[in-house]
Design a protein around this motif. Structure first.
Motif, PDB file in Angstrom:
ATOM      1  N   GLU A  83       0.817  -1.228   0.000  1.00  0.00           N
ATOM      2  CA  GLU A  83       0.000   0.000   0.000  1.00  0.00           C
ATOM      3  C   GLU A  83       0.839   1.261   0.000  1.00  0.00           C
ATOM      4  N   ASN A  84       1.878   1.277   0.823  1.00  0.00           N
ATOM      5  CA  ASN A  84       2.714   2.476   0.926  1.00  0.00           C
ATOM      6  C   ASN A  84       3.424   2.759  -0.390  1.00  0.00           C
ATOM      7  N   SER A  87       1.143   4.004  -2.946  1.00  0.00           N
ATOM      8  CA  SER A  87       0.743   5.408  -2.772  1.00  0.00           C
ATOM      9  C   SER A  87       1.781   6.335  -3.397  1.00  0.00           C
ATOM     10  N   LYS A  90       1.145   6.343  -7.142  1.00  0.00           N
ATOM     11  CA  LYS A  90      -0.050   7.138  -7.478  1.00  0.00           C
ATOM     12  C   LYS A  90       0.243   8.626  -7.326  1.00  0.00           C
TER      13      LYS A  90
ATOM     14  N   GLU B  36      -0.296   4.481   6.227  1.00  0.00           N
ATOM     15  CA  GLU B  36       0.029   5.133   4.952  1.00  0.00           C
ATOM     16  C   GLU B  36       0.520   6.561   5.194  1.00  0.00           C
ATOM     17  N   GLN B  40       4.118   8.363   4.436  1.00  0.00           N
ATOM     18  CA  GLN B  40       4.249   9.589   3.648  1.00  0.00           C
ATOM     19  C   GLN B  40       5.017  10.659   4.421  1.00  0.00           C
ATOM     20  N   HIS B 147      -5.328  14.208   2.401  1.00  0.00           N
ATOM     21  CA  HIS B 147      -4.659  14.816   1.253  1.00  0.00           C
ATOM     22  C   HIS B 147      -4.248  16.213   1.626  1.00  0.00           C
TER      23      HIS B 147
END
Lengths: 113, 154
Positions: A83-84, A87, A90, B36, B40, B147
């Motif tokens: 998933e990471n 991402s 994307k 996630e 990031q 986001h």
């Protein structure tokens, strides 16, 4: 950068064994992949990144560099991104550049059989 | 969630970026970010650290980079400081960073330079300043913002 090379059903499969594809490993990845694709011209390459849980822009750039080196002589597809990592593809729209499959088997069925 | 600060200092070597990155990920995870988002945020810090090593310190392993993580209920802020060459025209480059390629134009695909774009699209606030021979990048992520809803850099 530790890579494992296999051939399955006419496809060259390269598995990234390291968990991180980042600035530290990117230069070595680019060098090894460059040598590999040069030796194996006109082939379909499957890059299995299912064990990678972190990629940065250097790592992604090294994969792009490999794709450019293959050029029109062949193809480079990606399999198994978590998933990471997905991402990141994307976010940078690289999911529109590479064909991405959930597994090596799925890629082989689609491309090489 | 308790407010807090964690400070790290690393030498400017790429192997240390991994240590700092995984530390940031763990801090984000332990303070409530989903996996996630934690990835990031780690990614943004790693991109800044890579830039410090490559550009500020020009690959010298003798530089020092400070990473301060400021934790609050509302947001997470990373303050990254180096004492190397300043990032010229940061605001302009940051504001203009964009993806400028066609997916089927092989020759035009970017192999580098994606770091600022990545940071711009993940973080909610970004600023960069140079003062007293120190360069400081400040990145902030607001909790709950999946986001980026970035304001203009300050």
């Amino acid at each position: 950068m530790h890579l494992e090379y296999n051939e399955k059903d006419g496809c060259k499969v390269v598995k990234v064994l390291d968990r991180r594809l980042d600035a530290k490993g990117a230069v070595d990845f680019k060098k090894k992949m460059g040598e590999f694709v040069e030796k194996e011209a006109d082939q379909t390459f499957i890059l299995d990144i299912s064990d990678v849980d972190f990629i940065d822009s250097s790592g992604l750039g090294a994969i792009v560099s490999t794709l450019k080196k293959i050029g029109n002589k062949g193809n480079l597809v990606i399999t198994g991104p978590g998933e990471n990592v997905m991402s990141m593809f994307k976010l940078t729209r690289m999911d529109r550049v590479f064909q991405i499959f959930s597994s090596v088997g799925e890629a082989i069925n689609s491309l090489c059989s | 969630m308790e407010n807090g600060k964690i400070k790290l200092r690393i030498e400017s070597k790429t192997e240390n970026v991994r240590l700092a990155g995984t530390s940031v990920n763990a801090i984000c995870h332990m303070t409530g970010f989903d996996p996630e988002t934690a990835y990031q945020l780690e990614l943004c810090v790693v991109e800044v650290l890579n830039n410090c090593i490559l550009h500020a310190y020009e690959n010298s392993p003798e530089g020092k980079i400070d990473i301060e993580v400021i934790i609050s209920q509302k947001e997470m802020t990373f303050v990254i400081t180096d004492r190397g060459k300043s990032f010229q025209n940061f605001n302009e480059l940051f504001e203009n960073s964009r993806l400028d390629f066609e997916p089927d134009d092989l020759a035009g695909l970017p192999e580098n330079g994606l770091g600022l774009y990545i940071i711009k699209n993940i973080m909610d606030r970004v600023s960069y300043r140079t003062s007293d021979e120190k360069n400081t990048m400040v990145l902030t992520k607001i909790r709950g913002n999946k986001h980026c809803q970035r304001a203009l850099p300050t």
